[in-house]
Design an enzyme around this catalytic site. Structure first.
Site, short mmCIF file in Angstrom:
data_model
loop_
_atom_site.label_atom_id
_atom_site.label_comp_id
_atom_site.label_asym_id
_atom_site.label_seq_id
_atom_site.Cartn_x
_atom_site.Cartn_y
_atom_site.Cartn_z
CE LYS A 84 15.88 -43.10 -10.45
NZ LYS A 84 15.93 -44.37 -11.24
CB SER A 162 12.59 -44.53 -13.10
OG SER A 162 13.70 -45.23 -12.54
CB SER A 186 15.51 -47.10 -14.66
OG SER A 186 14.15 -47.46 -14.63
#
Length: 484
Positions: A84, A162, A186
């Protein structure tokens, strides 16, 4: 030596490792195949933030020399992965998914990347995310510098937030595994929506050095992968103490399925309403079948419920106050207005107004919650609940508030408790720092749904053993999106 063919893109880590050791293909060939697939298909899902193909090929070339010399470093050696884009990678942009940080460059690698590099895993790219990991509360899937995360099962649907990029990339077979983050949902949410296995570790088990901070007392890093076993192998590498992370628990993790307790000894808490009443009607058969599969594993299912506390409001207050401190320069100096989601801009600005007394009161309530939840483990070894009660929403429709999202200046916890059952297990689990394992368990309207297993701190091996057995009796984790 033949180049890898399509079957490698959905292979597990042990399967890929065995083929590398047998020299069916080289680490360089494997990395090239994944890196090119990530470059070609990543934009299809708005999943790719930064390709590291050239770096991956150089790294894989060195790994091949190790294989040739007989230097074996474990199951992740030669396995491509991605992270990420809130994890720093030296010398190249780390955008945190947000336009104000598009040109941000660090001169060091995040600890997690260093640990993976140390065992010969090959980083192929950085993956998209909701801007600032959702700080401030967002109401649109398009709340990202890279555009809305699109679901490989249906590109009109959201991939979740997210950690939108990690979930989509693993689901589409763009990388064997990815590293994401969770503050409140997330990891759990995108894994459920995209139909992949994922693990949120115990708070403090994995170093966050080099990761964007959203909430010092809530943030965690964890893997998205093909199976529970893959998650265990990854966690063994990325876990461990780190003096550069003040929240590090100073503990290591060894994946030891051979020493797991017999499943017949495990008592798993569940609330019937979580499976029969709360889920969307189309998802209920899949959740009922998941419970049946757990029974076949031999565990004892025990009716239970979370202690009654205002988990969501408490988490919102803590998250709001901590993000206000972290992003105060961004908010006060004006670049916050460059974010893509107006709700998020407003939420970040409002978070500066949270009184210290509300934050301190929330932290005191949090301690009461942690004590009450800890007492629950005297009777239970884990709990099971739907990871999300329905399927991924449409990517072009307004979203409801993310679990625990702070959205206004008035964040003081109310006296209203969460509903009975485990409907508040995402904020409760994050407030208590509990590990959670997400397991795909079927489909509703041709989109994935998943369960989550949540246990006491440091119970990852128990959760992984149960997840591994569940996945030997089901094949949901092996399903592939039609387009992939």
């Amino acid at each position: 030596m033949a180049a890898p063919v399509n079957d490698v893109f959905f292979a597990t880590i042990p399967e890929l490792n065995a083929r590398l050791v047998k020299k069916e293909f080289s680490a360089e060939e494997l990395s090239r195949a994944f890196a090119e697939r990530l470059e070609q298909l990543g934009p299809r899902y708005n999943a790719l933030a930064l390709s590291l193909k050239e770096q991956a090929l150089r790294q894989a070339h060195a790994v091949d020399k190790d294989f040739k010399s007989g230097r074996l470093r474990g199951a992740l050696q030669g396995i491509p992965y991605a992270v990420k884009d809130l994890l720093s990678y030296a010398g190249l942009p780390t955008t945190w998914g947000a336009r104000p940080y598009a040109a941000q460059v660090f001169d060091f690698n995040a600890t997690v990347i260093e640990k993976l590099n140390g065992v010969g895993a090959v980083i192929a790219g950085k993956l998209s995310m909701v801007e600032l990991a959702g700080g401030g509360g967002y109401r649109s899937a398009a709340a990202s510098f890279f555009g809305p995360g699109l679901n490989p099962w249906d590109r009109t649907r959201w991939s979740g937030g997210s950690s939108s990029g990690p979930a989509a990339a693993v689901a589409a077979g763009l990388v064997p595994f990815a590293i994401g983050s969770e503050t409140s949902g997330s990891i759990v949410t995108p894994a459920a929506f995209c139909g992949v296995t994922a693990l949120r570790p115990t708070y403090g088990l994995v170093s966050r050095h080099g990761a964007m901070a959203l909430s010092w007392t809530l943030d965690k890093l964890g893997p998205f992968a093909r199976s529970a076993e893959d998650c265990g192998l990854i966690l063994q590498v990325i876990a461990g103490k780190d003096g550069q992370d003040p929240g590090s628990a100073g503990k290591s993790f060894y994946y030891t399925p051979q020493y797991a307790r017999p499943l017949t000894e495990l008592r798993i808490g569940f609330a019937p309403a979580d499976f029969a009443d709360r889920p969307d009607a189309a998802a209920r058969p899949a959740f009922a079948a998941a419970l049946d599969a757990l029974k076949v594993c031999g565990v004892k299912l025990v009716e239970a419920t979370l202690p009654p506390f205002p988990y969501g409001a408490t988490l919102s207050t803590i998250l709001g106050a901590e993000q206000a401190s972290i992003f105060e320069p961004l908010i006060s100096s004006g670049p916050v207005d460059e974010l893509a989601d107006p709700s998020q801009i407003a939420g970040l600005k409002a978070s500066l107004e949270i009184p210290a007394k509300d934050y301190l009161r929330a932290m005191r309530i949090r301690r009461l919650m942690q004590t009450a939840i800890q007492s629950m483990w005297g009777e239970l070894d884990a709990v099971i609940a739907p990871a999300r009660t329905g399927i991924a929403p449409k990517a072009d429709q307004p979203l409801g508030p993310p679990p625990g999202a702070a959205s206004s200046a008035k964040q003081e916890p109310t006296p209203h408790a969460a509903p009975a059952g485990f409907g508040a297990i995402i904020p409760a689990g994050n407030l208590a720092g509990l590990p959670a394992l997400v397991l795909p368990c079927g489909f509703a309207d041709n989109l994935p749904v998943a369960i989550q297993l949540v246990g006491p701190p440091w119970s990852e091996n128990t959760l992984l053993a149960l997840g591994r057995e569940f996945q030997t009796r089901t094949d949901w984790h092996k399903r592939r999106p039609p387009a992939a």
